[in-house]
Scaffold this motif. Structure first.
Motif, PDB file in Angstrom:
ATOM      1  N   SER A 172      28.192  -5.767 -79.441  1.00 56.03           N
ATOM      2  CA  SER A 172      27.908  -4.921 -80.612  1.00 56.03           C
ATOM      3  C   SER A 172      28.682  -3.615 -80.544  1.00 56.03           C
ATOM      4  CB  SER A 172      26.405  -4.639 -80.704  1.00 56.03           C
ATOM      5  OG  SER A 172      25.667  -5.821 -80.915  1.00 56.03           O
ATOM      6  N   TYR A 173      28.750  -3.014 -79.363  1.00 58.17           N
ATOM      7  CA  TYR A 173      29.526  -1.782 -79.203  1.00 58.17           C
ATOM      8  C   TYR A 173      31.001  -2.035 -79.496  1.00 58.17           C
ATOM      9  CZ  TYR A 173      25.370  -0.146 -76.643  1.00 58.17           C
ATOM     10  OH  TYR A 173      24.103   0.208 -76.282  1.00 58.17           O
ATOM     11  N   ILE A 174      31.546  -3.131 -78.954  1.00 59.11           N
ATOM     12  CA  ILE A 174      32.965  -3.446 -79.179  1.00 59.11           C
ATOM     13  C   ILE A 174      33.236  -3.654 -80.662  1.00 59.11           C
ATOM     14  CG2 ILE A 174      34.791  -5.126 -78.737  1.00 59.11           C
ATOM     15  CD1 ILE A 174      33.524  -5.634 -76.013  1.00 59.11           C
ATOM     16  N   LEU A 175      32.341  -4.367 -81.335  1.00 55.03           N
ATOM     17  CA  LEU A 175      32.532  -4.639 -82.759  1.00 55.03           C
ATOM     18  C   LEU A 175      32.478  -3.355 -83.578  1.00 55.03           C
ATOM     19  CD1 LEU A 175      32.896  -6.570 -85.080  1.00 55.03           C
ATOM     20  CD2 LEU A 175      30.439  -7.043 -85.040  1.00 55.03           C
ATOM     21  N   VAL A 235      37.061  -9.753 -85.551  1.00 58.91           N
ATOM     22  CA  VAL A 235      36.694 -11.140 -85.855  1.00 58.91           C
ATOM     23  C   VAL A 235      36.449 -11.937 -84.578  1.00 58.91           C
ATOM     24  CG1 VAL A 235      37.441 -13.251 -86.992  1.00 58.91           C
ATOM     25  CG2 VAL A 235      37.952 -11.052 -88.034  1.00 58.91           C
ATOM     26  N   SER A 236      37.259 -11.698 -83.527  1.00 56.37           N
ATOM     27  CA  SER A 236      37.042 -12.410 -82.267  1.00 56.37           C
ATOM     28  C   SER A 236      35.735 -11.967 -81.604  1.00 56.37           C
ATOM     29  CB  SER A 236      38.222 -12.183 -81.320  1.00 56.37           C
ATOM     30  OG  SER A 236      38.387 -10.807 -81.025  1.00 56.37           O
ATOM     31  N   THR A 237      35.334 -10.715 -81.818  1.00 58.36           N
ATOM     32  CA  THR A 237      34.031 -10.266 -81.300  1.00 58.36           C
ATOM     33  C   THR A 237      32.896 -10.977 -82.019  1.00 58.36           C
ATOM     34  OG1 THR A 237      34.976  -8.091 -80.829  1.00 58.36           O
ATOM     35  CG2 THR A 237      32.588  -8.261 -80.851  1.00 58.36           C
ATOM     36  N   PRO A 279      31.758 -15.954 -72.795  1.00 55.51           N
ATOM     37  CA  PRO A 279      32.138 -15.802 -74.204  1.00 55.51           C
ATOM     38  C   PRO A 279      32.938 -14.538 -74.509  1.00 55.51           C
ATOM     39  CG  PRO A 279      29.878 -16.567 -74.049  1.00 55.51           C
ATOM     40  CD  PRO A 279      30.311 -16.228 -72.657  1.00 55.51           C
ATOM     41  N   LYS A 280      32.761 -13.505 -73.679  1.00 50.38           N
ATOM     42  CA  LYS A 280      33.510 -12.263 -73.916  1.00 50.38           C
ATOM     43  C   LYS A 280      35.013 -12.455 -73.708  1.00 50.38           C
ATOM     44  CE  LYS A 280      29.737  -9.134 -72.594  1.00 50.38           C
ATOM     45  NZ  LYS A 280      28.758 -10.134 -72.153  1.00 50.38           N
ATOM     46  N   LEU A 281      35.396 -13.500 -72.961  1.00 50.16           N
ATOM     47  CA  LEU A 281      36.821 -13.752 -72.746  1.00 50.16           C
ATOM     48  C   LEU A 281      37.535 -14.143 -74.036  1.00 50.16           C
ATOM     49  CD1 LEU A 281      36.675 -15.748 -69.379  1.00 50.16           C
ATOM     50  CD2 LEU A 281      37.298 -13.348 -69.707  1.00 50.16           C
ATOM     51  N   VAL A 282      36.747 -14.548 -75.050  1.00 54.50           N
ATOM     52  CA  VAL A 282      37.351 -14.903 -76.333  1.00 54.50           C
ATOM     53  C   VAL A 282      38.099 -13.709 -76.923  1.00 54.50           C
ATOM     54  CG1 VAL A 282      36.815 -15.566 -78.714  1.00 54.50           C
ATOM     55  CG2 VAL A 282      35.657 -16.694 -76.809  1.00 54.50           C
ATOM     56  N   GLY A 293      46.763 -15.902 -91.616  1.00 56.46           N
ATOM     57  CA  GLY A 293      46.233 -17.241 -91.367  1.00 56.46           C
ATOM     58  C   GLY A 293      45.507 -17.334 -90.036  1.00 56.46           C
ATOM     59  N   TYR A 294      46.032 -16.644 -89.028  1.00 51.57           N
ATOM     60  CA  TYR A 294      45.365 -16.637 -87.725  1.00 51.57           C
ATOM     61  C   TYR A 294      44.002 -15.959 -87.823  1.00 51.57           C
ATOM     62  CZ  TYR A 294      44.512 -15.647 -82.799  1.00 51.57           C
ATOM     63  OH  TYR A 294      43.950 -15.556 -81.544  1.00 51.57           O
ATOM     64  N   LEU A 295      43.951 -14.821 -88.544  1.00 53.28           N
ATOM     65  CA  LEU A 295      42.659 -14.158 -88.768  1.00 53.28           C
ATOM     66  C   LEU A 295      41.707 -15.075 -89.520  1.00 53.28           C
ATOM     67  CD1 LEU A 295      43.669 -10.504 -89.773  1.00 53.28           C
ATOM     68  CD2 LEU A 295      42.341 -11.194 -87.778  1.00 53.28           C
ATOM     69  N   GLY A 296      42.248 -15.780 -90.513  1.00 57.26           N
ATOM     70  CA  GLY A 296      41.410 -16.695 -91.278  1.00 57.26           C
ATOM     71  C   GLY A 296      40.865 -17.827 -90.439  1.00 57.26           C
ATOM     72  N   SER A 297      41.663 -18.353 -89.511  1.00 57.89           N
ATOM     73  CA  SER A 297      41.192 -19.435 -88.649  1.00 57.89           C
ATOM     74  C   SER A 297      40.071 -18.949 -87.727  1.00 57.89           C
ATOM     75  CB  SER A 297      42.351 -20.000 -87.836  1.00 57.89           C
ATOM     76  OG  SER A 297      42.885 -19.013 -86.960  1.00 57.89           O
ATOM     77  N   LEU A 298      40.204 -17.725 -87.207  1.00 55.47           N
ATOM     78  CA  LEU A 298      39.128 -17.170 -86.382  1.00 55.47           C
ATOM     79  C   LEU A 298      37.852 -16.985 -87.201  1.00 55.47           C
ATOM     80  CD1 LEU A 298      40.994 -14.417 -84.286  1.00 55.47           C
ATOM     81  CD2 LEU A 298      40.247 -16.671 -83.530  1.00 55.47           C
ATOM     82  N   ALA A 299      38.008 -16.463 -88.417  1.00 54.46           N
ATOM     83  CA  ALA A 299      36.842 -16.256 -89.274  1.00 54.46           C
ATOM     84  C   ALA A 299      36.202 -17.580 -89.658  1.00 54.46           C
ATOM     85  CB  ALA A 299      37.255 -15.482 -90.532  1.00 54.46           C
ATOM     86  N   LEU A 300      37.025 -18.590 -89.929  1.00 54.61           N
ATOM     87  CA  LEU A 300      36.477 -19.900 -90.278  1.00 54.61           C
ATOM     88  C   LEU A 300      35.744 -20.528 -89.100  1.00 54.61           C
ATOM     89  CD1 LEU A 300      36.293 -22.070 -92.463  1.00 54.61           C
ATOM     90  CD2 LEU A 300      38.437 -23.030 -91.608  1.00 54.61           C
ATOM     91  N   GLY A 301      36.275 -20.356 -87.887  1.00 52.97           N
ATOM     92  CA  GLY A 301      35.587 -20.860 -86.708  1.00 52.97           C
ATOM     93  C   GLY A 301      34.250 -20.167 -86.492  1.00 52.97           C
ATOM     94  N   SER A 302      34.232 -18.847 -86.666  1.00 56.77           N
ATOM     95  CA  SER A 302      32.972 -18.107 -86.532  1.00 56.77           C
ATOM     96  C   SER A 302      31.970 -18.536 -87.588  1.00 56.77           C
ATOM     97  CB  SER A 302      33.239 -16.602 -86.664  1.00 56.77           C
ATOM     98  OG  SER A 302      34.125 -16.154 -85.663  1.00 56.77           O
TER      99      SER A 302
END
Length: 300
Positions: free
Chosen positions: A73-76, A114-116, A146-149, A200-209
């Motif tokens: 949460s802090y990182i985000l 998004v990765s957070t 999971p933080k390694l993501v 597109g890379y951001l979108g793929s991360l968002a779609l995975g989340s």
């Protein structure tokens, strides 16, 4: 006239088409109403995000904060502050440095955010979806795997941005077509393909989340944030899916305004959907911010 002469690019013809007049230089400035409004929005949302971060730090030992992974949460929240502030790079007279920083900071800080969210979603799924995790899965949760993501996804985005800057970096461009009698100074993306690869890379991360959070949205737990993560990613994807056709249908300063607004809207969507419900529980409904143990006692 038997012979016509075209005016130079820095000039335009008068109504009678007998003289060439100098074009005025135009860009999205802080003095303009749009530039001022976008700058104030960026600073206001940054201040709100900092207040939310202070609130989370102050109430760090409450179940609402602890159950949703304090570190993530802090990182985000910190990354969202930089996401809001990076929109200020699009306002003002552009130069070569700001043109490069616009895209790199945008890509990197949004990737961290998004990765957070993806890391938070993976944590929720691993903790609640797997009812009988084995030693390996339990060890991954305890060691914070999971933080390694976050560093892995950010490193990939850094590589993509590096390739972009090496092959075809952004540069200062002049638009003489979008506004009559004006030269619009703006940043050219350089490689349009690289720009869409980053998005597109951001979108793929968002779609995975979004997919993972959607699968875990109905898990029974008082402090399960999967529903909020699902809605936040839905808002994020909706903003950027809408952004692409609108962005390519505009020119000049309006194109810059559309990109800045998309940055602010998507960042605000993450902030409001994920953290406003938690702040409501912490500040307005502290009576529901507890865990009841087997003996019926309330643990704060």
């Amino acid at each position: 006239m038997e012979q016509c002469v075209r005016c130079p690019d820095d000039k335009y013809a008068n109504i009678e088409q007998t003289h060439c007049l100098s074009r005025a230089v135009s860009f999205l400035a802080y003095e303009d109403p749009l530039g001022m409004a976008l700058g104030c929005m960026a600073l206001s949302f940054s201040a709100i995000t900092i207040l939310v971060l202070v609130t989370f730090v102050k109430y760090k030992d409450t179940p609402t904060v602890k159950a949703n992974n304090r570190i993530l949460s802090y990182i985000l929240l910190i990354s969202l502050v930089f996401c809001f502030l990076c929109s200020l790079l699009f306002v003002g007279h552009p130069d070569q440095i700001t043109c490069i920083l616009q895209q790199t900071t945008f890509g990197v800080f949004f990737t961290v955010s998004v990765s957070t969210v993806l890391a938070k979603t993976i944590t929720v799924v691993m903790a609640f979806k797997l009812t009988t995790p084995g030693r390996r899965m339990r060890g991954m949760l305890l060691t914070g795997a999971p933080k390694l993501v976050i560093p892995i996804c950010t490193l990939i985005q850094l590589v993509l941005c590096g390739i972009w800057l090496v092959t075809s970096p952004p540069f200062i461009d002049r638009d003489i077509q979008s506004e009559h009698g004006k030269i619009v100074i703006l940043c050219n993306k350089g490689s349009v393909i690289a720009f869409h690869v980053v998005l597109g890379y951001l979108g793929s991360l968002a779609l995975g989340s979004f997919t993972l959070a959607f699968l875990a949205r109905n898990l029974p737990d008082t402090f399960n944030e999967a529903k909020f993560l699902t809605f936040s990613m839905l808002v994020f994807c909706s903003v950027w899916i809408t952004f692409l056709p609108v962005y390519h249908s505009t020119r000049g300063r309006v194109m810059v305004v559309v990109e800045v607004f998309s940055i602010l809207a998507s960042s605000a969507g993450l902030l409001m959907c994920i953290f406003v419900p938690k702040c409501y529980v912490i500040l307005i409904r502290p009576d529901s911010n507890f865990i009841q143990n087997h003996n019926g006692k309330l643990l704060y």
